[in-house]
Design an enzyme around this catalytic site. Structure first.
Site, PDB file in Angstrom:
ATOM      1  N   MET A 298       0.821  -1.207   0.000  1.00  0.00           N
ATOM      2  CA  MET A 298       0.000   0.000   0.000  1.00  0.00           C
ATOM      3  C   MET A 298       0.863   1.269   0.000  1.00  0.00           C
ATOM      4  O   MET A 298       2.068   1.205   0.240  1.00  0.00           O
ATOM      5  CB  MET A 298      -0.929  -0.005   1.215  1.00  0.00           C
ATOM      6  CG  MET A 298      -1.911  -1.174   1.226  1.00  0.00           C
ATOM      7  SD  MET A 298      -2.896  -1.296   2.734  1.00  0.00           S
ATOM      8  CE  MET A 298      -3.915   0.170   2.610  1.00  0.00           C
ATOM      9  N   HIS A 299       0.219   2.397  -0.284  1.00  0.00           N
ATOM     10  CA  HIS A 299       0.765   3.743  -0.098  1.00  0.00           C
ATOM     11  C   HIS A 299       1.766   4.201  -1.159  1.00  0.00           C
ATOM     12  O   HIS A 299       2.096   5.387  -1.211  1.00  0.00           O
ATOM     13  CB  HIS A 299       1.438   3.902   1.273  1.00  0.00           C
ATOM     14  CG  HIS A 299       0.679   3.317   2.411  1.00  0.00           C
ATOM     15  ND1 HIS A 299      -0.627   3.650   2.684  1.00  0.00           N
ATOM     16  CD2 HIS A 299       1.040   2.410   3.358  1.00  0.00           C
ATOM     17  CE1 HIS A 299      -1.033   2.982   3.751  1.00  0.00           C
ATOM     18  NE2 HIS A 299      -0.050   2.212   4.176  1.00  0.00           N
TER      19      HIS A 299
ATOM     20  N   ASP B 109      -2.663  -4.994   0.521  1.00  0.00           N
ATOM     21  CA  ASP B 109      -2.277  -6.285   1.090  1.00  0.00           C
ATOM     22  C   ASP B 109      -2.882  -6.547   2.461  1.00  0.00           C
ATOM     23  O   ASP B 109      -3.160  -7.700   2.816  1.00  0.00           O
ATOM     24  CB  ASP B 109      -0.759  -6.438   1.123  1.00  0.00           C
ATOM     25  CG  ASP B 109      -0.034  -5.302   1.822  1.00  0.00           C
ATOM     26  OD1 ASP B 109      -0.692  -4.399   2.391  1.00  0.00           O
ATOM     27  OD2 ASP B 109       1.212  -5.296   1.795  1.00  0.00           O
TER      28      ASP B 109
END
Length: 478
Positions: free
Chosen positions: A76-77, A233
Site C-alpha cells: 500500500m501507499h 495487502d
C-alpha cells in the site's frame, strides 16, 4: 480456478486457488533502491517483469487457460506517477520512504481534521504528502504528472489497460474520506493534486477490466479474463482469513507488520496512529496498527551475518540466557504507534561474550515487542477478540508467534499456507466476482493447524520494559 497476484515489496507472489484449496504458487524476488538516506523506491516496470516471470513459473504447475478471473493485491501507499501516456515518469516512492516529513506537518496544519477524515494523521509513508514533496523538489517531474496509481493498480493497468483502484488501497493514500469512501477535494488540494489524476474507486470484488491481447502475449494468460479491483495487502490478507466481520483480527508478518481488527463501523483513533480504513468490501472498515518493520529485520540481520531467515530463527531458538542485547528494529523509522520517521535501529547491551545467536535472538524478540506496543495502542479494542490469526512469511516461525502471543497476552493461531495470505485473498475476491463465492463466504475462517498460547517467559517482561525505555532514550537523538 482463480488467480491472485500480490505485488509485495520483496517479491511478487501468485496463487491459483479453487474453492478452499491452493492449487499452485509462485514467487519472484525483487530489490528496493535507496538512492538517498530515508528514500525507498522501485520502478513499476520491475513489478510487471516479476509478474510475467512468476506467471511462467505458474504455467509449469497449472494450465493458465483454466483461470476464470484474476484478483490483485499489493503493497500500500506507494506513489506510482504516470504521464499522459500512462507510463511511469519516475520510480515509485514506496510505503517505507520518509522524505516527505516536512510536507506532513504542512498537511496537518492545512487540514486540522485530517485524522478524522482520512483515518490517521499524516505520515511520510502515505501517498498524499509524497506529491507535495514532488512539486517542491522535482518540479519538472511534477509538471508531467497526469495520473496517480497504487502499486497493484499499475500491474492492473498493464493487464487490462484501465485506471482504477479499490476502497482499501484508496484508503491508504490519505486522499480518501473514509466515511463516504470518496476522494476528499480539500486534502487533494492541500497536497497539490487534481482530482482527475486519481482513479475511480471500486469495491474489491468489482470487475473493471479484462486481460488484453498484449498482456496475454506477455503473461501466457488467456485474453478476456475478467480482472477485479482486489485490495491493499492488509485487506486481501484479511479476506484470506475471513477477517471481514467484527470480532475478527490477525497479525501480518511480511516486510512490514500489521495488527488488524475488522469492524462494521468507522472508528478513527488518530492520536495513537491506529489506522481506521475502509475495507475492500462494502460497508466494512477496519482498525490497524501498521509497523514499518515487520519480519524485515530478520532478513536484514541474516544478510549481515550471511544467514537465511530460517537460520536466523534457528539460532535464536538456541538462546536461553538473559544476557541477550536489546535491539530497536526501526530500520526505516516507525509508523504505529510511534509516528516517528526519524528513529533508527540500534543494539544496546553488546558484550564481549555476545554471540551471533544472541544477536539473532534480540532481533526476533524486538519484532514481538513492536507487536506488544501495537496491541497497547488499541486500548481495549482487542480485549474481546478470542484470538488473532497470523499470516505472512514471518508466520512460519514458531518462536516468533510464541513470543508475540506472550507479550500481547492473546493466543495466536496459524493455518495452512499462511504465508500466501494476500495473494490467496485476491484469488478469493476474483472467485466472488465470478459467482463461485458469495460475500458471506469471504467471512469464513480457514481451519487452524497450530495454536500458540501466552506462556510465562522469564525476564521477557523486564526486557520489554527496557525496549520501551531504550526507544525513549534514543528518540531524543534522532
Amino acid at each position: 480456478m482463480y488467480l491472485g497476484i500480490d505485488i509485495g515489496t520483496s517479491a511478487v507472489k501468485l496463487v491459483c486457488a479453487q474453492g478452499d484449496r491452493i492449487l499452485a504458487t509462485s514467487s519472484v524476488a525483487m530489490e528496493t533502491s535507496s538512492p538517498r538516506p530515508g528514500w525507498s523506491e522501485q520502478h513499476p516496470d520491475q513489478w510487471w517483469q516479476a509478474t510475467c516471470e512468476a506467471m511462467a513459473q505458474l504455467a509449469a504447475q497449472v494450465m493458465l487457460s483454466d483461470v476464470k478471473a484474476i484478483g490483485l493485491s499489493g503493497q500500500m501507499h506507494g506513489a506510482v506517477l504516470l504521464g499522459r501516456d500512462m507510463r511511469p515518469i519516475r520510480p515509485a516512492i514506496l510505503w517505507n520512504d520518509s522524505r516527505a516529513t516536512p510536507e506532513c506537518d504542512e498537511l496537518r496544519a492545512a487540514q486540522p481534521q485530517i485524522g478524522q477524515i482520512a483515518g490517521v494523521l499524516p505520515l511520510p509513508g502515505f501517498t498524499a504528502p509524497k506529491i507535495a514533496w514532488l512539486k517542491r523538489h522535482e518540479p519538472g517531474t511534477y509538471a508531467r504528472l497526469a495520473h496517480i496509481l497504487l502499486p497493484k493498480d499499475y500491474v492492473g493497468l498493464r493487464l487490462h489497460g484501465e485506471l482504477a483502484t479499490d476502497t482499501s488501497d484508496a484508503a491508504g493514500t490519505m486522499w480518501l474520506d473514509q466515511a463516504s469512501r470518496s476522494w476528499h477535494a480539500g486534502i487533494a488540494e492541500a497536497t497539490n493534486v487534481m482530482l482527475d489524476w486519481l482513479p475511480p474507486v471500486f469495491d474489491g470484488h468489482a470487475v473493471f477490466g479484462s486481460v488484453t491481447a498484449q498482456a496475454a502475449a506477455e503473461t501466457g494468460l488467456r485474453p478476456g479474463i475478467p480482472v477485479v479491483a482486489g485490495g491493499g495487502d492488509a485487506a486481501t490478507g484479511a479476506i484470506s482469513l475471513g477477517a471481514t466481520e467484527p470480532g475478527r483480527g490477525f497479525i501480518s508478518l511480511g516486510t512490514s507488520g500489521q495488527l488488524f481488527v475488522a469492524d462494521r463501523r468507522y472508528k478513527p483513533n488518530p492520536d495513537r496512529y491506529v489506522h481506521a480504513f475502509a475495507h475492500t468490501l462494502p460497508d466494512r472498515w477496519y482498525q490497524m496498527a501498521a509497523m514499518l518493520n515487520g519480519a524485515r529485520p530478520i532478513s536484514w540481520i541474516g544478510g549481515q551475518l550471511g544467514l537465511s531467515a530460517a537460520e536466523v530463527v534457528a539460532l535464536a531458538e538456541t538462546v536461553s540466557r538473559d544476557r541477550v542485547p536489546i535491539f530497536l528494529p526501526y530500520l526505516t523509522g516507525e509508523r504505529s504507534p510511534l509516528g516517528d520517521p526519524h528513529i533508527r535501529a540500534c543494539f544496546f547491551g553488546l558484550e564481549d561474550s555476545t554471540t551471533r545467536a544472541d544477536i539473532c535472538r534480540s532481533v526476533v524478540e524486538a519484532i514481538a515487542f513492536c507487536f506488544a506496543d501495537a496491541a497497547q495502542s488499541f486500548g481495549d479494542t482487542i480485549d474481546s477478540l478470542p484470538e488473532l490469526s497470523a499470516i505472512g512469511g514471518g508466520s512460519r516461525s514458531d518462536l516468533l508467534l510464541g513470543l508475540i502471543a506472550t507479550v500481547i497476552g492473546k493466543p495466536i493461531v496459524r493455518s495452512d499456507d499462511a504465508d500466501s495470505g494476500p495473494a490467496y485473498g485476491a484469488a478469493r475476491l476474483a472467485a466472488c466476482a465470478d459467482g463461485a463465492l458469495g460475500l458471506s463466504d469471504l467471512g469464513l475462517q480457514p481451519p487452524t493447524t497450530d495454536r500458540f498460547e501466552p506462556t510465562e517467559m522469564a525476564a521477557l517482561p523486564d526486557r520489554l520494559d527496557k525496549f520501551r525505555k531504550l526507544y525513549a532514550a534514543v528518540s531524543t537523538l534522532s
